[in-house]
Design an enzyme around this catalytic site. Structure first.
Site, short mmCIF file in Angstrom:
data_model
loop_
_atom_site.label_atom_id
_atom_site.label_comp_id
_atom_site.label_asym_id
_atom_site.label_seq_id
_atom_site.Cartn_x
_atom_site.Cartn_y
_atom_site.Cartn_z
N HIS A 64 0.84 -1.21 0.00
CA HIS A 64 0.00 0.00 0.00
C HIS A 64 0.88 1.26 0.00
O HIS A 64 0.60 2.20 -0.73
CB HIS A 64 -0.91 0.04 1.25
CG HIS A 64 -1.94 -1.04 1.31
ND1 HIS A 64 -2.11 -1.84 2.42
CD2 HIS A 64 -2.88 -1.45 0.41
CE1 HIS A 64 -3.11 -2.68 2.21
NE2 HIS A 64 -3.59 -2.48 1.00
N SER A 90 -2.91 -7.93 2.80
CA SER A 90 -3.20 -7.79 4.23
C SER A 90 -3.61 -9.15 4.80
O SER A 90 -3.26 -9.50 5.93
CB SER A 90 -4.34 -6.78 4.45
OG SER A 90 -3.97 -5.53 3.93
N LYS A 92 -16.87 -7.15 6.42
CA LYS A 92 -15.62 -7.87 6.11
C LYS A 92 -14.95 -8.39 7.39
O LYS A 92 -13.92 -9.03 7.33
CB LYS A 92 -14.64 -6.96 5.38
CG LYS A 92 -14.84 -6.95 3.88
CD LYS A 92 -13.58 -6.46 3.17
CE LYS A 92 -13.64 -6.69 1.67
NZ LYS A 92 -12.42 -6.22 1.00
N ARG A 125 -1.77 -6.34 -8.56
CA ARG A 125 -0.60 -7.14 -8.20
C ARG A 125 -0.37 -8.23 -9.23
O ARG A 125 0.73 -8.47 -9.66
CB ARG A 125 -0.82 -7.80 -6.83
CG ARG A 125 -0.64 -6.85 -5.69
CD ARG A 125 -1.29 -7.36 -4.44
NE ARG A 125 -2.73 -7.33 -4.54
CZ ARG A 125 -3.56 -7.55 -3.54
NH1 ARG A 125 -3.07 -7.85 -2.37
NH2 ARG A 125 -4.86 -7.46 -3.70
P1 ADP Z 1 -9.85 -3.86 -0.59
O1 ADP Z 1 -10.67 -4.56 0.42
O2 ADP Z 1 -10.50 -2.65 -1.18
O3 ADP Z 1 -9.25 -4.76 -1.65
P2 ADP Z 1 -7.14 -3.64 0.39
O4 ADP Z 1 -6.65 -2.88 1.58
O5 ADP Z 1 -6.91 -5.10 0.37
O6 ADP Z 1 -8.65 -3.25 0.26
O7 ADP Z 1 -6.47 -3.03 -0.91
C1 ADP Z 1 -6.63 -1.69 -1.26
C2 ADP Z 1 -5.96 -1.45 -2.60
O8 ADP Z 1 -4.56 -1.68 -2.48
C3 ADP Z 1 -6.44 -2.39 -3.71
O9 ADP Z 1 -6.46 -1.68 -4.92
C4 ADP Z 1 -5.39 -3.45 -3.77
O10 ADP Z 1 -5.28 -4.01 -5.07
C5 ADP Z 1 -4.16 -2.64 -3.43
N1 ADP Z 1 -3.13 -3.47 -2.83
C6 ADP Z 1 -3.22 -4.30 -1.78
N2 ADP Z 1 -2.04 -4.90 -1.52
C7 ADP Z 1 -1.19 -4.43 -2.45
C8 ADP Z 1 0.19 -4.68 -2.75
N3 ADP Z 1 0.90 -5.57 -2.08
N4 ADP Z 1 0.72 -4.01 -3.76
C9 ADP Z 1 0.00 -3.14 -4.48
N5 ADP Z 1 -1.29 -2.87 -4.28
C10 ADP Z 1 -1.88 -3.51 -3.28
#
Ligand code: ADP
Length: 160
Positions: free
Chosen positions: A17, A127, A41, A89
């Site tokens: 992130h 996450s 969630k 990703r």
């Molecule tokens: P959501 O529940 O909306 O998917 P996340 O916190 O999992 O929330 O992810 C938020 C955003 O960050 C999404 O666009 C996801 O693709 C991106 N994201 C999550 N992990 C990574 C990572 N390791 N590298 C790049 N982008 C990421």
């Protein structure tokens, strides 16, 4: 002045992130991180905890951290954001992200979704996996900021 929003659950924030936020800051004047209040969630961290961790990690005055519920397009309109940043990703992210982008375009044609790719080393990072590894006592210190390592240890009663 172009404002981008970066929405997500951030349960918890990872280095992936942070990598994306840095990239977005190179392209846009302001990045508004929108932390989703999503009780369905069943997040490990409360919205307050997730926002606090995010704020602690933010060093740029061009980043704003807010919570949001409801429709993202409404949040974007309220924050005068014209761009929505999401991460890609792997191919596995693509279908869901494409659907969301198309739906958001339907709801708000002036809001443009931009996909950014993290550094390769973060392309396997999520996450969900971080929580799983931390829960089992694994070392996540290279994958998340220091504050998250401490908070995870607090939740799971272990120091990684
Ligand atoms: P959501 O529940 O909306 O998917 P996340 O916190 O999992 O929330 O992810 C938020 C955003 O960050 C999404 O666009 C996801 O693709 C991106 N994201 C999550 N992990 C990574 C990572 N390791 N590298 C790049 N982008 C990421």
């Amino acid at each position: 002045m172009v404002t981008a929003i970066f929405p997500g659950s951030f349960d918890p924030i990872t280095n992936g992130h942070l990598d994306l936020i840095e990239r977005a800051l190179k392209m846009f004047d302001k990045v508004c991180v929108a932390v989703l209040v999503n009780a369905s969630k069943n997040p490990l961290f409360s919205i307050e905890e997730r926002m606090e961790m995010m704020r602690t990690c933010m060093t740029s005055p061009r980043v704003e951290v807010s919570s949001f519920r409801g429709l993202l397009v409404d949040f974007a309109r309220d924050h005068d954001a014209k761009v929505l940043v999401r991460g890609l990703r792997a191919v596995s992210d693509f279908e869901y992200e494409l659907q969301m982008a198309m739906m958001n375009r339907e709801l708000s044609p002036e809001l443009e979704t931009v996909f950014l790719m993290p550094k390769t080393v973060y392309s396997y990072l999520s996450s969900r996996l971080v929580k799983e590894v931390a829960r089992l006592g694994g070392d996540v210190s290279k994958l998340v900021p220091e504050i998250v390592v401490r908070e995870l240890a607090g939740k799971y009663g272990k120091i990684s």
